[in-house]
Scaffold this motif. Structure first.
Motif, short mmCIF file in Angstrom:
data_model
loop_
_atom_site.label_atom_id
_atom_site.label_comp_id
_atom_site.label_asym_id
_atom_site.label_seq_id
_atom_site.Cartn_x
_atom_site.Cartn_y
_atom_site.Cartn_z
N THR A 133 0.84 -1.20 0.00
CA THR A 133 0.00 0.00 0.00
C THR A 133 0.87 1.25 0.00
O THR A 133 0.49 2.28 0.53
N THR A 134 2.04 1.15 -0.59
CA THR A 134 2.98 2.27 -0.54
C THR A 134 2.67 3.36 -1.57
O THR A 134 3.20 4.46 -1.48
N VAL A 135 1.80 3.03 -2.53
CA VAL A 135 1.34 4.04 -3.49
C VAL A 135 -0.19 4.03 -3.46
O VAL A 135 -0.81 2.99 -3.21
N PRO A 136 -0.82 5.17 -3.73
CA PRO A 136 -2.28 5.26 -3.63
C PRO A 136 -3.02 4.22 -4.46
O PRO A 136 -4.04 3.67 -4.02
N GLU A 137 -2.53 3.94 -5.67
CA GLU A 137 -3.23 3.00 -6.55
C GLU A 137 -3.32 1.61 -5.93
O GLU A 137 -4.33 0.91 -6.11
N GLU A 138 -2.29 1.20 -5.21
CA GLU A 138 -2.31 -0.11 -4.54
C GLU A 138 -3.37 -0.12 -3.44
O GLU A 138 -4.12 -1.10 -3.29
N ALA A 139 -3.43 0.94 -2.67
CA ALA A 139 -4.41 1.02 -1.59
C ALA A 139 -5.83 1.00 -2.14
O ALA A 139 -6.72 0.35 -1.57
N VAL A 140 -6.05 1.68 -3.25
CA VAL A 140 -7.38 1.72 -3.86
C VAL A 140 -7.77 0.34 -4.38
O VAL A 140 -8.91 -0.10 -4.24
#
Length: 220
Positions: A133-140
């Motif tokens: 989740t280190t970049v926003p796209e992964e968290a989304v």
């Protein structure tokens, strides 16, 4: 003072984002405010960070804890007690700590009917310092998987980007852009940013929620 808005609050997110520590803080603050509060632990997989592991501290503070049956035993398949559905339907404050994988989201889906009736606040916890989740796209992307499996929609984002006892003001402040991007892509509001107690910010972003770090790995 706690930042919760609804009687039932679901705390979800990826592994290691700090869901359990946040859930424990929220439950304790509700109890301090004089509320009758139940903390439901739905983590039937992760052996290290179950909120039920902190049940004595919570119970001593007036928090009712419901956790998986057979947790911390030699049985391989812990189950969820029937009292969970009753608690969700009851009139008291309920905080649900959801496990960080598909099993946790699947367990939540079992209570879809009760949750729909309760109209819960579903807080998606993000932490830019945790793997995957280190970049926003992964968290989304992970949020989409949780929503699809649990049959529930998030209602707000919690920026829980800190490094426990190693947190500095820069640690928290460097995460503001990350959290803003997650909110932008999901269309969800930022409910609050957590700050471990004792950390003073030079650039305070409202709203903030001070937390204590209770949950630690066995090697910490």
């Amino acid at each position: 003072m706690h930042p919760l808005r609804s009687r039932v609050t679901v705390v979800c997110g990826h592994y290691g984002t700090g869901k359990t520590n946040l859930s424990v803080n929220l439950a304790l603050d509700c109890a301090k405010a004089g509320e009758n509060v139940t903390l439901i632990d739905m983590d039937i997989v992760n052996p290290y960070f179950r909120s039920a592991d902190y049940s004595k501290m919570l119970t001593d503070a007036g928090v009712r804890v419901i956790g998986p049956n057979f947790a911390n035993t030699n049985l391989d398949t812990p189950s969820l007690p029937g009292s969970i559905g009753v608690a969700i339907e009851d009139g008291e404050r309920v905080i649900i700590d959801v496990g960080g994988d598909d099993a946790g989201a699947t367990a939540l889906a079992v209570y879809r009917r009760q949750l729909e009736a309760a109209e819960p606040d579903v807080l998606y916890v993000v932490n830019m310092y945790r793997s995957l989740t280190t970049v926003p796209e992964e968290a989304v992307e992970i949020l989409g998987e949780i929503e699809s499996t649990a049959h529930i929609k998030a209602t707000g984002i919690v920026n829980n980007s800190h490094l426990k006892q190693l947190t500095t003001s820069e640690t928290v402040e460097s995460s503001y852009g990350f959290a803003d991007k997650v909110c932008e892509v999901t269309g969800l509001p930022l409910r609050f940013t957590t700050v471990p107690r004792g950390v003073s910010l030079t650039n305070e972003l409202e709203p903030l929620y001070p937390i204590d770090v209770y949950v630690r790995a066995p090697w910490e």
